[in-house]
Design a protein around this motif. Structure first.
Motif, PDB file in Angstrom:
ATOM      1  N   TRP A  32      -0.643  12.267   7.723  1.00 55.85           N
ATOM      2  CA  TRP A  32      -1.832  11.439   7.925  1.00 55.85           C
ATOM      3  C   TRP A  32      -2.077  10.538   6.723  1.00 55.85           C
ATOM      4  CZ3 TRP A  32      -2.144  11.434  12.735  1.00 55.85           C
ATOM      5  CH2 TRP A  32      -2.121  12.587  13.509  1.00 55.85           C
ATOM      6  N   SER A  33      -1.900  11.075   5.525  1.00 53.38           N
ATOM      7  CA  SER A  33      -2.127  10.277   4.313  1.00 53.38           C
ATOM      8  C   SER A  33      -1.228   9.055   4.291  1.00 53.38           C
ATOM      9  CB  SER A  33      -1.879  11.117   3.061  1.00 53.38           C
ATOM     10  OG  SER A  33      -2.807  12.164   2.970  1.00 53.38           O
ATOM     11  N   LEU A  34       0.047   9.248   4.572  1.00 51.06           N
ATOM     12  CA  LEU A  34       0.977   8.126   4.538  1.00 51.06           C
ATOM     13  C   LEU A  34       0.664   7.084   5.609  1.00 51.06           C
ATOM     14  CD1 LEU A  34       4.413   9.795   3.749  1.00 51.06           C
ATOM     15  CD2 LEU A  34       2.838   8.622   2.213  1.00 51.06           C
ATOM     16  N   LEU A  35       0.242   7.527   6.781  1.00 55.35           N
ATOM     17  CA  LEU A  35      -0.104   6.575   7.834  1.00 55.35           C
ATOM     18  C   LEU A  35      -1.371   5.797   7.478  1.00 55.35           C
ATOM     19  CD1 LEU A  35       0.770   8.704  10.975  1.00 55.35           C
ATOM     20  CD2 LEU A  35       2.019   6.737  10.063  1.00 55.35           C
ATOM     21  N   LEU A  69      -7.957  11.413  -0.238  1.00 55.34           N
ATOM     22  CA  LEU A  69      -7.337  10.234  -0.853  1.00 55.34           C
ATOM     23  C   LEU A  69      -8.297   9.546  -1.822  1.00 55.34           C
ATOM     24  CD1 LEU A  69      -5.471   8.797   2.260  1.00 55.34           C
ATOM     25  CD2 LEU A  69      -4.429   9.873   0.243  1.00 55.34           C
ATOM     26  N   GLU A  70      -9.576   9.549  -1.492  1.00 52.40           N
ATOM     27  CA  GLU A  70     -10.569   8.979  -2.407  1.00 52.40           C
ATOM     28  C   GLU A  70     -10.671   9.835  -3.670  1.00 52.40           C
ATOM     29  OE1 GLU A  70     -15.263   7.583  -2.479  1.00 52.40           O
ATOM     30  OE2 GLU A  70     -14.579   8.892  -0.855  1.00 52.40           O
ATOM     31  N   ARG A  71     -10.715  11.133  -3.492  1.00 57.44           N
ATOM     32  CA  ARG A  71     -10.799  12.053  -4.634  1.00 57.44           C
ATOM     33  C   ARG A  71      -9.613  11.899  -5.573  1.00 57.44           C
ATOM     34  NH1 ARG A  71      -9.258  17.905  -5.291  1.00 57.44           N
ATOM     35  NH2 ARG A  71     -10.559  18.634  -7.011  1.00 57.44           N
ATOM     36  N   ASP A  72      -8.434  11.649  -4.997  1.00 55.29           N
ATOM     37  CA  ASP A  72      -7.215  11.518  -5.796  1.00 55.29           C
ATOM     38  C   ASP A  72      -7.012  10.121  -6.367  1.00 55.29           C
ATOM     39  OD1 ASP A  72      -6.637  14.176  -5.334  1.00 55.29           O
ATOM     40  OD2 ASP A  72      -5.393  13.750  -3.584  1.00 55.29           O
ATOM     41  N   ILE A  74      -6.526   7.298  -4.660  1.00 54.70           N
ATOM     42  CA  ILE A  74      -5.596   6.495  -3.861  1.00 54.70           C
ATOM     43  C   ILE A  74      -6.349   5.359  -3.155  1.00 54.70           C
ATOM     44  CG2 ILE A  74      -3.916   6.540  -1.970  1.00 54.70           C
ATOM     45  CD1 ILE A  74      -3.047   8.151  -4.461  1.00 54.70           C
ATOM     46  N   LEU A  75      -7.584   5.620  -2.785  1.00 54.91           N
ATOM     47  CA  LEU A  75      -8.383   4.594  -2.122  1.00 54.91           C
ATOM     48  C   LEU A  75      -9.817   4.654  -2.616  1.00 54.91           C
ATOM     49  CD1 LEU A  75     -10.272   6.105   0.227  1.00 54.91           C
ATOM     50  CD2 LEU A  75      -8.106   6.152   1.421  1.00 54.91           C
ATOM     51  N   THR A  76     -10.545   3.581  -2.331  1.00 51.08           N
ATOM     52  CA  THR A  76     -11.972   3.537  -2.644  1.00 51.08           C
ATOM     53  C   THR A  76     -12.747   3.414  -1.347  1.00 51.08           C
ATOM     54  OG1 THR A  76     -11.945   1.144  -2.911  1.00 51.08           O
ATOM     55  CG2 THR A  76     -11.672   2.459  -4.906  1.00 51.08           C
ATOM     56  N   ARG A  77     -13.939   3.944  -1.373  1.00 47.46           N
ATOM     57  CA  ARG A  77     -14.859   3.887  -0.236  1.00 47.46           C
ATOM     58  C   ARG A  77     -16.031   3.013  -0.661  1.00 47.46           C
ATOM     59  NH1 ARG A  77     -19.481   7.044   1.360  1.00 47.46           N
ATOM     60  NH2 ARG A  77     -19.555   7.277   3.626  1.00 47.46           N
ATOM     61  N   THR A  78     -16.301   1.986   0.118  1.00 50.32           N
ATOM     62  CA  THR A  78     -17.393   1.075  -0.205  1.00 50.32           C
ATOM     63  C   THR A  78     -18.410   1.099   0.928  1.00 50.32           C
ATOM     64  OG1 THR A  78     -15.869  -0.352  -1.405  1.00 50.32           O
ATOM     65  CG2 THR A  78     -17.975  -1.317  -0.778  1.00 50.32           C
ATOM     66  N   VAL A  79     -19.690   1.311   0.558  1.00 51.12           N
ATOM     67  CA  VAL A  79     -20.770   1.322   1.537  1.00 51.12           C
ATOM     68  C   VAL A  79     -21.648   0.105   1.281  1.00 51.12           C
ATOM     69  CG1 VAL A  79     -22.738   2.602   2.456  1.00 51.12           C
ATOM     70  CG2 VAL A  79     -20.766   3.842   1.552  1.00 51.12           C
ATOM     71  N   ARG A  80     -21.790  -0.730   2.319  1.00 54.48           N
ATOM     72  CA  ARG A  80     -22.712  -1.866   2.223  1.00 54.48           C
ATOM     73  C   ARG A  80     -23.990  -1.485   2.944  1.00 54.48           C
ATOM     74  NH1 ARG A  80     -19.357  -7.037   3.924  1.00 54.48           N
ATOM     75  NH2 ARG A  80     -20.405  -6.372   5.802  1.00 54.48           N
ATOM     76  N   THR A  92      -6.506   1.502  -3.910  1.00 56.25           N
ATOM     77  CA  THR A  92      -6.630   1.213  -5.333  1.00 56.25           C
ATOM     78  C   THR A  92      -5.266   0.725  -5.824  1.00 56.25           C
ATOM     79  OG1 THR A  92      -5.945   3.439  -5.947  1.00 56.25           O
ATOM     80  CG2 THR A  92      -8.323   3.081  -5.633  1.00 56.25           C
ATOM     81  N   PRO A  93      -5.157   0.275  -7.069  1.00 55.45           N
ATOM     82  CA  PRO A  93      -3.828  -0.072  -7.588  1.00 55.45           C
ATOM     83  C   PRO A  93      -2.837   1.095  -7.459  1.00 55.45           C
ATOM     84  CG  PRO A  93      -5.497  -0.982  -9.014  1.00 55.45           C
ATOM     85  CD  PRO A  93      -6.221  -0.113  -8.001  1.00 55.45           C
ATOM     86  N   MET A  94      -3.302   2.323  -7.701  1.00 52.51           N
ATOM     87  CA  MET A  94      -2.420   3.484  -7.548  1.00 52.51           C
ATOM     88  C   MET A  94      -2.030   3.662  -6.079  1.00 52.51           C
ATOM     89  SD  MET A  94      -2.782   7.362  -9.041  1.00 52.51           S
ATOM     90  CE  MET A  94      -4.420   7.621  -8.428  1.00 52.51           C
ATOM     91  N   GLY A  95      -2.956   3.399  -5.162  1.00 55.24           N
ATOM     92  CA  GLY A  95      -2.660   3.477  -3.736  1.00 55.24           C
ATOM     93  C   GLY A  95      -1.645   2.431  -3.308  1.00 55.24           C
ATOM     94  N   ARG A  96      -1.752   1.238  -3.869  1.00 53.71           N
ATOM     95  CA  ARG A  96      -0.768   0.191  -3.552  1.00 53.71           C
ATOM     96  C   ARG A  96       0.611   0.570  -4.093  1.00 53.71           C
ATOM     97  NH1 ARG A  96      -5.389  -2.820  -4.465  1.00 53.71           N
ATOM     98  NH2 ARG A  96      -4.835  -3.368  -6.602  1.00 53.71           N
ATOM     99  N   ALA A  97       0.634   1.207  -5.264  1.00 57.76           N
ATOM    100  CA  ALA A  97       1.917   1.679  -5.812  1.00 57.76           C
ATOM    101  C   ALA A  97       2.508   2.764  -4.912  1.00 57.76           C
ATOM    102  CB  ALA A  97       1.728   2.192  -7.236  1.00 57.76           C
ATOM    103  N   LEU A  98       1.659   3.627  -4.379  1.00 60.19           N
ATOM    104  CA  LEU A  98       2.127   4.658  -3.447  1.00 60.19           C
ATOM    105  C   LEU A  98       2.682   4.005  -2.180  1.00 60.19           C
ATOM    106  CD1 LEU A  98       2.422   7.585  -2.479  1.00 60.19           C
ATOM    107  CD2 LEU A  98       0.026   7.454  -1.705  1.00 60.19           C
ATOM    108  N   ARG A  99       2.021   2.987  -1.690  1.00 62.50           N
ATOM    109  CA  ARG A  99       2.508   2.282  -0.501  1.00 62.50           C
ATOM    110  C   ARG A  99       3.893   1.688  -0.753  1.00 62.50           C
ATOM    111  NH1 ARG A  99       4.633   1.000   3.846  1.00 62.50           N
ATOM    112  NH2 ARG A  99       4.075  -0.910   4.880  1.00 62.50           N
ATOM    113  N   THR A 100       4.056   1.081  -1.911  1.00 61.27           N
ATOM    114  CA  THR A 100       5.355   0.504  -2.266  1.00 61.27           C
ATOM    115  C   THR A 100       6.425   1.595  -2.328  1.00 61.27           C
ATOM    116  OG1 THR A 100       4.284  -1.281  -3.481  1.00 61.27           O
ATOM    117  CG2 THR A 100       6.582  -0.830  -4.022  1.00 61.27           C
ATOM    118  N   ALA A 101       6.061   2.732  -2.919  1.00 60.91           N
ATOM    119  CA  ALA A 101       7.022   3.835  -3.072  1.00 60.91           C
ATOM    120  C   ALA A 101       7.392   4.467  -1.733  1.00 60.91           C
ATOM    121  CB  ALA A 101       6.449   4.894  -4.021  1.00 60.91           C
ATOM    122  N   THR A 102       6.460   4.504  -0.792  1.00 57.28           N
ATOM    123  CA  THR A 102       6.722   5.187   0.479  1.00 57.28           C
ATOM    124  C   THR A 102       7.171   4.249   1.593  1.00 57.28           C
ATOM    125  OG1 THR A 102       4.377   5.036   1.093  1.00 57.28           O
ATOM    126  CG2 THR A 102       5.112   7.065  -0.019  1.00 57.28           C
TER     127      THR A 102
END
Length: 132
Positions: A32-35, A69-72, A74-80, A92-102
């Motif tokens: 699920w995380s990777l998807l 994923l937010e806790r780790d 990998i992503l940010t949660r924004t509430v408007r 996040t930048p780390m999440g984008r790096a994970l996307r590139t790696a996977t």
């Protein structure tokens, strides 16, 4: 002595606890995380958009996975603050790096789906195992 000082400097630091590495791999290696990471690579998405895009995921599992994923980081949660509240998720930048790696792993999966299905059917027929 097996290496030079410059070799030592280039080598990444080893984690103190190999269990930590297994824990991180368990989180980012979850299907699920990777998807979700794959779907967020196109930009921020709302919860309902992710729910529609990730076939087969339950609302509860999506919530649990997004929180992890937010806790780790990998992503940010924004509430408007609008009515109703608008919540979106973004890598996040780390999440984008994970996307590139996977990305190669996800591409491999898509490319070989039919081959895997055929291999499973052949194996199940030989082993006289009913289809799943």
């Amino acid at each position: 002595m097996s290496g030079t000082a410059s070799d030592e400097a280039r080598r990444p630091a080893q984690p103190e606890d190999p269990c930590q590495v297994r824990e991180v791999l368990g989180i980012v290696g979850d299907k699920w995380s990777l998807l979700i990471v794959r779907n967020l690579s196109e930009g921020p998405r709302r919860f309902t958009e992710l729910k529609r895009a990730v076939d087969g995921i339950s609302q509860r599992m999506l919530t649990v996975t997004l929180r992890g994923l937010e806790r780790d980081g990998i992503l940010t949660r924004t509430v408007r603050n609008v009515m109703p509240p608008h919540v979106s998720y973004e890598l996040t930048p780390m999440g984008r790096a994970l996307r590139t790696a996977t990305a190669p792993l996800l591409e491999w999966s898509l490319t070989h789906l039919t081959h895997i299905d055929a291999a499973r059917a052949e194996y199940d027929a030989r082993a006289d195992i009913p289809p799943a």
